[in-house]
Design an enzyme around this catalytic site. Structure first.
Site, PDB file in Angstrom:
ATOM      1  N   ASN A   1       0.719  -1.137  -0.196  1.00 32.59           N
ATOM      2  CA  ASN A   1       0.050   0.100   0.200  1.00 32.59           C
ATOM      3  C   ASN A   1       0.889   1.120   0.019  1.00 32.59           C
ATOM      4  O   ASN A   1       1.986   1.186   0.558  1.00 32.59           O
ATOM      5  CB  ASN A   1      -0.995   0.146   1.236  1.00 32.59           C
ATOM      6  CG  ASN A   1      -1.841  -1.165   1.131  1.00 32.59           C
ATOM      7  OD1 ASN A   1      -2.048  -1.682   0.159  1.00 32.59           O
ATOM      8  ND2 ASN A   1      -2.664  -1.428   2.191  1.00 32.59           N
ATOM      9  N   ILE A   2       0.338   2.464  -0.523  1.00 30.61           N
ATOM     10  CA  ILE A   2       0.959   3.539  -0.737  1.00 30.61           C
ATOM     11  C   ILE A   2       0.194   4.627   0.314  1.00 30.61           C
ATOM     12  O   ILE A   2       0.490   5.923   0.051  1.00 30.61           O
ATOM     13  CB  ILE A   2       1.056   3.851  -2.271  1.00 30.61           C
ATOM     14  CG1 ILE A   2      -0.521   4.005  -2.842  1.00 30.61           C
ATOM     15  CG2 ILE A   2       2.199   3.171  -2.775  1.00 30.61           C
ATOM     16  CD1 ILE A   2      -0.170   4.728  -3.997  1.00 30.61           C
ATOM     17  N   ASP A   3      -0.764   4.253   0.887  1.00 36.57           N
ATOM     18  CA  ASP A   3      -1.706   5.129   1.643  1.00 36.57           C
ATOM     19  C   ASP A   3      -1.138   5.879   2.883  1.00 36.57           C
ATOM     20  O   ASP A   3      -1.672   6.690   3.489  1.00 36.57           O
ATOM     21  CB  ASP A   3      -3.061   4.620   2.078  1.00 36.57           C
ATOM     22  CG  ASP A   3      -3.221   3.318   2.674  1.00 36.57           C
ATOM     23  OD1 ASP A   3      -2.131   2.962   3.372  1.00 36.57           O
ATOM     24  OD2 ASP A   3      -3.815   2.324   2.320  1.00 36.57           O
TER      25      ASP A   3
ATOM     26  N   SER B   1      -4.755  -9.594  -3.391  1.00 39.52           N
ATOM     27  CA  SER B   1      -5.167 -10.659  -4.398  1.00 39.52           C
ATOM     28  C   SER B   1      -3.808 -11.565  -4.577  1.00 39.52           C
ATOM     29  O   SER B   1      -4.034 -12.445  -5.260  1.00 39.52           O
ATOM     30  CB  SER B   1      -5.593 -10.062  -5.574  1.00 39.52           C
ATOM     31  OG  SER B   1      -4.950  -9.224  -6.019  1.00 39.52           O
TER      32      SER B   1
ATOM     33  N   CYS C   1      12.678  11.543 -10.326  1.00 40.38           N
ATOM     34  CA  CYS C   1      12.585  11.519 -11.879  1.00 40.38           C
ATOM     35  C   CYS C   1      12.324  10.060 -12.376  1.00 40.38           C
ATOM     36  O   CYS C   1      13.084   9.003 -11.896  1.00 40.38           O
ATOM     37  CB  CYS C   1      13.617  11.988 -12.431  1.00 40.38           C
ATOM     38  SG  CYS C   1      13.755  11.885 -14.240  1.00 40.38           S
TER      39      CYS C   1
ATOM     40  N   CYS D   1      15.838   9.237 -14.593  1.00 38.68           N
ATOM     41  CA  CYS D   1      17.157   9.029 -14.094  1.00 38.68           C
ATOM     42  C   CYS D   1      17.369   9.073 -12.541  1.00 38.68           C
ATOM     43  O   CYS D   1      18.241   8.819 -11.903  1.00 38.68           O
ATOM     44  CB  CYS D   1      18.258  10.305 -14.304  1.00 38.68           C
ATOM     45  SG  CYS D   1      17.714  11.844 -13.412  1.00 38.68           S
TER      46      CYS D   1
ATOM     47  N   ASN E   1      -8.512 -12.948   3.569  1.00 39.05           N
ATOM     48  CA  ASN E   1      -9.122 -11.980   2.682  1.00 39.05           C
ATOM     49  C   ASN E   1     -10.621 -12.671   2.426  1.00 39.05           C
ATOM     50  O   ASN E   1     -10.942 -13.490   2.867  1.00 39.05           O
ATOM     51  CB  ASN E   1      -8.225 -12.575   1.168  1.00 39.05           C
ATOM     52  CG  ASN E   1      -8.180 -11.399   0.494  1.00 39.05           C
ATOM     53  OD1 ASN E   1      -7.591 -10.447   0.635  1.00 39.05           O
ATOM     54  ND2 ASN E   1      -8.697 -11.569  -1.033  1.00 39.05           N
TER      55      ASN E   1
ATOM     56  N   GLY F   1      -5.617  -8.927   2.709  1.00 30.19           N
ATOM     57  CA  GLY F   1      -6.094  -7.955   2.086  1.00 30.19           C
ATOM     58  C   GLY F   1      -5.439  -7.804   0.727  1.00 30.19           C
ATOM     59  O   GLY F   1      -5.215  -6.698   0.251  1.00 30.19           O
TER      60      GLY F   1
ATOM     61  N   HIS G   1       5.883  -1.136  -2.545  1.00 32.87           N
ATOM     62  CA  HIS G   1       5.657  -0.387  -3.742  1.00 32.87           C
ATOM     63  C   HIS G   1       5.724   1.246  -3.554  1.00 32.87           C
ATOM     64  O   HIS G   1       5.100   1.970  -4.205  1.00 32.87           O
ATOM     65  CB  HIS G   1       4.266  -0.618  -3.996  1.00 32.87           C
ATOM     66  CG  HIS G   1       4.186  -2.047  -4.549  1.00 32.87           C
ATOM     67  ND1 HIS G   1       2.910  -2.664  -4.801  1.00 32.87           N
ATOM     68  CD2 HIS G   1       4.993  -3.034  -4.771  1.00 32.87           C
ATOM     69  CE1 HIS G   1       2.956  -4.057  -5.195  1.00 32.87           C
ATOM     70  NE2 HIS G   1       4.289  -4.329  -5.097  1.00 32.87           N
TER      71      HIS G   1
HETATM   72  P1  CNA Z   1      -5.776  -5.917  -5.062  1.00 27.66           P
HETATM   73  O1  CNA Z   1      -5.587  -6.715  -6.235  1.00 27.66           O
HETATM   74  O2  CNA Z   1      -7.113  -5.013  -5.409  1.00 27.66           O
HETATM   75  O3  CNA Z   1      -6.493  -7.055  -4.092  1.00 27.66           O
HETATM   76  C1  CNA Z   1      -7.148  -6.490  -2.893  1.00 27.66           C
HETATM   77  C2  CNA Z   1      -7.662  -8.033  -2.220  1.00 27.66           C
HETATM   78  O4  CNA Z   1      -8.140  -7.452  -1.023  1.00 27.66           O
HETATM   79  C3  CNA Z   1      -8.659  -8.556  -3.135  1.00 27.66           C
HETATM   80  O5  CNA Z   1      -8.599  -9.954  -3.231  1.00 27.66           O
HETATM   81  C4  CNA Z   1     -10.093  -8.240  -2.270  1.00 27.66           C
HETATM   82  O6  CNA Z   1     -10.981  -9.078  -2.565  1.00 27.66           O
HETATM   83  C5  CNA Z   1      -9.538  -8.128  -1.041  1.00 27.66           C
HETATM   84  N1  CNA Z   1     -10.319  -7.230  -0.111  1.00 27.66           N
HETATM   85  C6  CNA Z   1     -10.701  -6.045  -0.326  1.00 27.66           C
HETATM   86  N2  CNA Z   1     -11.427  -5.607   0.626  1.00 27.66           N
HETATM   87  C7  CNA Z   1     -11.123  -6.475   1.658  1.00 27.66           C
HETATM   88  C8  CNA Z   1     -11.862  -6.259   3.010  1.00 27.66           C
HETATM   89  N3  CNA Z   1     -12.157  -5.248   3.585  1.00 27.66           N
HETATM   90  N4  CNA Z   1     -11.668  -7.584   3.595  1.00 27.66           N
HETATM   91  C9  CNA Z   1     -10.952  -8.715   3.066  1.00 27.66           C
HETATM   92  N5  CNA Z   1     -10.333  -8.853   1.761  1.00 27.66           N
HETATM   93  C10 CNA Z   1     -10.544  -7.457   1.015  1.00 27.66           C
HETATM   94  O7  CNA Z   1      -4.839  -5.115  -4.259  1.00 27.66           O
HETATM   95  P2  CNA Z   1      -3.458  -5.575  -4.012  1.00 27.66           P
HETATM   96  O8  CNA Z   1      -2.888  -4.908  -2.807  1.00 27.66           O
HETATM   97  O9  CNA Z   1      -3.347  -7.183  -3.899  1.00 27.66           O
HETATM   98  O10 CNA Z   1      -2.569  -5.241  -5.228  1.00 27.66           O
HETATM   99  C11 CNA Z   1      -1.388  -4.534  -5.307  1.00 27.66           C
HETATM  100  C12 CNA Z   1      -1.519  -3.019  -5.624  1.00 27.66           C
HETATM  101  C13 CNA Z   1      -2.536  -2.333  -5.108  1.00 27.66           C
HETATM  102  C14 CNA Z   1      -0.343  -2.408  -5.125  1.00 27.66           C
HETATM  103  O11 CNA Z   1       0.499  -1.847  -6.258  1.00 27.66           O
HETATM  104  C15 CNA Z   1      -1.060  -1.184  -4.348  1.00 27.66           C
HETATM  105  O12 CNA Z   1      -0.143  -0.042  -4.497  1.00 27.66           O
HETATM  106  C16 CNA Z   1      -2.239  -1.260  -4.963  1.00 27.66           C
HETATM  107  N6  CNA Z   1      -3.293  -0.099  -4.056  1.00 27.66           N
HETATM  108  C17 CNA Z   1      -2.905   0.225  -3.176  1.00 27.66           C
HETATM  109  C18 CNA Z   1      -3.970   0.887  -2.317  1.00 27.66           C
HETATM  110  C19 CNA Z   1      -3.604   1.498  -0.819  1.00 27.66           C
HETATM  111  O13 CNA Z   1      -2.444   1.902  -0.830  1.00 27.66           O
HETATM  112  N7  CNA Z   1      -4.671   1.540  -0.101  1.00 27.66           N
HETATM  113  C20 CNA Z   1      -5.263   1.184  -2.943  1.00 27.66           C
HETATM  114  C21 CNA Z   1      -5.515   0.619  -4.217  1.00 27.66           C
HETATM  115  C22 CNA Z   1      -4.455  -0.355  -4.870  1.00 27.66           C
END
Ligand code: CNA
Length: 405
Positions: free
Chosen positions: A244-246, A336, A271, A274, A359, A334, A263
């Site tokens: 996450n980046i939040d 995929s 940049c 570079c 998840n 949380g 990430h």
């Molecule tokens: P993803 O691929 O969207 O997977 C999220 C997973 O979480 C899915 O399998 C959902 O079913 C599951 N899910 C969602 N909400 C819930 C919940 N409340 N309870 C249980 N399961 C839940 O996102 P990933 O993180 O796997 O993918 C990686 C990307 C997403 C990274 O590069 C991140 O930077 C990027 N991302 C980050 C944010 C953030 O910082 N909050 C938001 C959106 C995307």
């Protein structure tokens, strides 16, 4: 005297042989002889679950049997052999009538697993009798006991966007996630393309436009973020590797050195061509003015330090892989697990360490239904599952008092 082991002892009390409380005592090395405090050469009575020392110490098991004649079968905590005082023969728990009792099989399996590791052939042979539901319950209870009693040396959380959706930040791949939003808005076939390095080089205004719409400052950490802080405050050694980046981990108060931002973050900038470091405020200023910040050295487009597809992950990420050597509990939560190389992390966990996936949809390729592994899938919403864990550990009121009072 040579005695042959038998497999058909009629003195087994099938319904009496499983005492959960005693089992926990055994696993946490709390058992000792009821009479003399001996801790090593112990035999557990399969009738009443009390422990007594063997003939090489003070023969207290024999005494126990002589004063309670039906308490005749015991199991050695040294090698899990069994002895029946009425038959005066040993028995082997993975043979014959000894395993007709699922409760006994379960009991022996757990002790064996705890003592010899999951590769022990005895462990592997003993159990074909339990339902998946029973296996799940047993493993979950086992996990709770270990957590509650601070038995894990190092817990690594591998987190994704799903731990922040309850704060109001959409994830990528859920139906209401950002990928669907981006596909609709920009007519993309493959939403991943939006976050490609090449896309940013060609059309940096897309990412600027996107980031401008999300103000991460307004979101609050979730129960899941606070749970990690709670464990750390309890003195439990934890590390988080997040995609996450939040920045909600930092907002929760989790110390920076306990977090690896796989990430990147929105706190720094560079940049894209570079890699020159840029002041993040300059990027936000440009966003406000609908301009693109250009690198003073190479004129490449600059962006916050979030990793796009096609960019290298930070060195930190690779350095933290050595943590997996000492990790005995990995919690994948949380995510995929679709983004490489992050998705490979769970497979770095040692064979015998605990692996939990939390998840709302099934993820990973773990052996959840096998009692000889320590792998568990807890399906549901992250905060709900974490709440149940807190409750099971007896920590819920304290947790609420600290964070929500
Ligand atoms: P993803 O691929 O969207 O997977 C999220 C997973 O979480 C899915 O399998 C959902 O079913 C599951 N899910 C969602 N909400 C819930 C919940 N409340 N309870 C249980 N399961 C839940 O996102 P990933 O993180 O796997 O993918 C990686 C990307 C997403 C990274 O590069 C991140 O930077 C990027 N991302 C980050 C944010 C953030 O910082 N909050 C938001 C959106 C995307």
């Amino acid at each position: 005297m040579i005695v042959s082991p038998r497999t058909d002892c009629s003195h087994i009390q099938k319904e009496k042989m499983y005492n959960e409380e005693k089992l926990k005592d055994i696993m946490f090395n709390k058992v000792k002889c009821e009479k003399c405090d001996e801790k090593n050469e112990l035999w557990i009575c399969l009738y009443c679950s009390l422990a007594f020392c063997g003939r090489y110490i003070h023969s207290h098991f024999k005494e126990h049997y002589l004063s309670n004649n039906d308490h005749c079968i015991c199991i050695s905590l040294l090698d899990l052999s069994m002895w029946c005082y009425q038959c005066m023969t040993p028995g082997f728990p993975d043979q014959g009538s000894y395993i007709e009792s699922p409760q006994l099989a379960q009991y022996i399996n757990i002790i064996s697993d705890w003592k010899f590791g999951t590769d022990c052939p005895r462990t592997l042979n003993v159990l074909n009798t339990m339902s998946n539901e029973d296996i799940y319950k047993l493993k979950y209870q086992n996990f709770i006991e270990l957590l509650k009693n601070n038995q894990f040396k190092l817990i690594i959380f591998m987190t994704g966007a799903g731990i922040s959706t309850s704060a109001g930040i959409p994830d990528f791949r859920s139906n209401s996630g950002l990928f669907n939003q981006l596909m609709n808005k920009y007519g993309l076939q493959k939403p991943e393309e939006f976050f490609l390095k090449e896309t940013f080089i060609k059309q940096p205004e897309l990412l600027y436009d996107f980031l401008k719409q999300i103000n991460f400052d307004v979101y609050k950490p979730t129960i899941t973020h606070l749970f990690i802080l709670y464990l750390i405050n309890k003195g439990i050694n934890c590390h988080i590797i997040t995609q996450n980046i939040d920045g909600l981990e930092i907002k929760a108060g989790i110390p920076k050195e306990k977090i690896t931002f796989a990430h990147g973050t929105l706190k720094e900038a560079n940049c894209v061509l570079c890699n020159k470091k840029i002041d993040i405020d300059e990027i936000y200023q440009c966003m406000k003015n609908n301009e693109i910040k250009k690198c003073p050295d190479c004129n490449g487009p600059c962006k916050p330090d979030i990793i796009l597809y096609g960019e290298n992950l930070p060195n930190d990420f690779y350095e933290r892989m050595k943590l997996f050597e000492e990790c005995d509990l990995g919690i994948v939560i949380g995510t995929s697990l679709k983004v490489e190389p992050f998705s490979c992390l769970p497979y770095l966990l040692k064979k015998n360490s605990w692996k939990l996936a939390i998840n709302k949809t099934k993820i990973g390729n773990f052996n959840y239904n096998d009692l000889t592994t320590h792998e568990l899938f807890l399906q549901g919403m992250t905060d709900d599952i974490i709440t149940s864990i807190l409750k099971e550990c007896g920590w819920w009121d304290d947790f609420n008092q600290r964070f929500y009072a």
